[in-house]
Design a protein around this motif. Structure first.
Motif, mmCIF file in Angstrom:
data_model
loop_
_atom_site.group_PDB
_atom_site.id
_atom_site.type_symbol
_atom_site.label_atom_id
_atom_site.label_comp_id
_atom_site.label_asym_id
_atom_site.label_seq_id
_atom_site.Cartn_x
_atom_site.Cartn_y
_atom_site.Cartn_z
ATOM 1 N N ARG A 1 0.835 -1.210 0.000
ATOM 2 C CA ARG A 1 0.000 0.000 0.000
ATOM 3 C C ARG A 1 0.868 1.257 0.000
ATOM 4 N N GLU A 2 1.907 1.243 0.832
ATOM 5 C CA GLU A 2 2.798 2.406 0.893
ATOM 6 C C GLU A 2 3.481 2.629 -0.453
ATOM 7 N N LEU A 3 3.939 1.536 -1.046
ATOM 8 C CA LEU A 3 4.590 1.616 -2.352
ATOM 9 C C LEU A 3 3.614 2.173 -3.388
ATOM 10 N N HIS A 4 2.404 1.653 -3.359
ATOM 11 C CA HIS A 4 1.352 2.069 -4.288
ATOM 12 C C HIS A 4 1.112 3.576 -4.190
ATOM 13 N N THR A 5 0.993 4.077 -2.967
ATOM 14 C CA THR A 5 0.715 5.496 -2.755
ATOM 15 C C THR A 5 1.878 6.367 -3.203
ATOM 16 N N ARG A 6 3.090 5.979 -2.819
ATOM 17 C CA ARG A 6 4.260 6.791 -3.146
ATOM 18 C C ARG A 6 4.571 6.781 -4.638
ATOM 19 N N GLU A 7 4.475 5.609 -5.255
ATOM 20 C CA GLU A 7 4.789 5.524 -6.680
ATOM 21 C C GLU A 7 3.763 6.273 -7.523
ATOM 22 N N ALA B 1 2.690 -13.750 -9.501
ATOM 23 C CA ALA B 1 1.271 -13.402 -9.418
ATOM 24 C C ALA B 1 1.059 -12.167 -8.552
ATOM 25 N N VAL B 2 1.776 -12.094 -7.428
ATOM 26 C CA VAL B 2 1.659 -10.932 -6.548
ATOM 27 C C VAL B 2 2.156 -9.680 -7.262
ATOM 28 N N ALA B 3 3.312 -9.785 -7.925
ATOM 29 C CA ALA B 3 3.848 -8.634 -8.651
ATOM 30 C C ALA B 3 2.877 -8.177 -9.732
ATOM 31 N N ALA B 4 2.318 -9.135 -10.464
ATOM 32 C CA ALA B 4 1.374 -8.791 -11.532
ATOM 33 C C ALA B 4 0.121 -8.135 -10.969
ATOM 34 N N SER B 5 -0.349 -8.623 -9.811
ATOM 35 C CA SER B 5 -1.564 -8.043 -9.228
ATOM 36 C C SER B 5 -1.320 -6.611 -8.778
ATOM 37 N N PHE B 6 -0.147 -6.341 -8.203
ATOM 38 C CA PHE B 6 0.143 -4.975 -7.781
ATOM 39 C C PHE B 6 0.301 -4.050 -8.982
ATOM 40 N N ILE B 7 0.919 -4.548 -10.045
ATOM 41 C CA ILE B 7 1.032 -3.744 -11.262
ATOM 42 C C ILE B 7 -0.363 -3.413 -11.792
ATOM 43 N N GLY B 8 -1.219 -4.432 -11.823
ATOM 44 C CA GLY B 8 -2.582 -4.216 -12.297
ATOM 45 C C GLY B 8 -3.335 -3.218 -11.442
ATOM 46 N N MET B 9 -3.170 -3.314 -10.119
ATOM 47 C CA MET B 9 -3.877 -2.392 -9.230
ATOM 48 C C MET B 9 -3.345 -0.971 -9.367
#
Length: 214
Positions: A85-91, A153-161
């Protein structure tokens, strides 16, 4: 090769991707973003494609390095989700999600850039795989999980999100809530007694065998 000029060209490429999109990236737009003569693109990197490939790896290496320590502190899937989540917000705030989208767009029609983008994204997968191997070591899932495949799969899901958030913020939030629920379920499994954990392992193995046959 001048390190300063090289870094300016690499950063200029990322800036051009962010502001011009992959279709607008050229030696001219990169040089303008970097504040250098466009001839230096070819002098230092040979071609725009080679510079794009180098910039994809350079940028991702910096991002992964910034999160290596938080990843090393992760001891549960809940903690991994928190870091995500933190990565998602910052990126997103830094505009790096836009760059990622442009990298993926360019990869669709340029095999060389596709390979470079794949190699850059693999840096994230390696870090996630290390975390999952550690987190799942004592979990009922640990004996049956394909950790390298799960990491992808986790990496792909985060990229997708990350990409989804730009067009469907509510869908993005719903996806994170679903991951929170999954994390809670796995924590519940980890807290089971020996007999229940053994039963859970058998159930997981059965489910995996059924999915393989299907």
């Amino acid at each position: 090769m001048s390190s300063d000029t090289r870094d300016r060209l690499l950063q200029g490429t990322i800036d051009a991707l962010r502001t011009q999109g992959i279709a607008g990236v050229s030696a001219r737009t990169i040089a303008a973003a970097a504040g250098v003569n466009q001839a230096l693109v070819f002098y230092h990197f040979g071609s725009v494609d080679e510079l794009l490939a180098a910039a994809a790896m350079w940028s991702t290496e910096q991002q992964v390095a910034a999160y290596r320590e938080p990843f090393e502190r992760v001891r549960s899937l809940r903690e991994l989700q928190k870091v995500g989540r933190e990565l998602h917000t910052r990126e997103s705030a830094a505009g790096n999600v836009t760059v990622l989208g442009q990298m993926l767009a360019g990869a669709q029609t340029n095999p060389a850039f596709a390979a470079a983008t794949r190699d850059a994204l693999a840096l994230w997968t390696v870090e996630i795989e290390r975390v999952l191997a550690r987190v799942l070591a004592d979990s009922p899932l640990g004996e049956v999980a394909d950790v390298p495949g799960l990491a992808r799969a986790v990496a792909a899901s985060f990229i997708g999100m990350e990409l989804l958030a730009a067009v469907d913020p509510e869908g993005d939030k719903a996806a994170f809530r679903a991951l929170d629920q999954l994390g809670a379920l796995l924590e519940y499994l980890d807290d089971l007694g020996p007999a229940s954990r053994a039963a859970a392992r058998r159930a997981v193995r059965t489910a995996v065998r059924r999915s393989v046959r299907a």
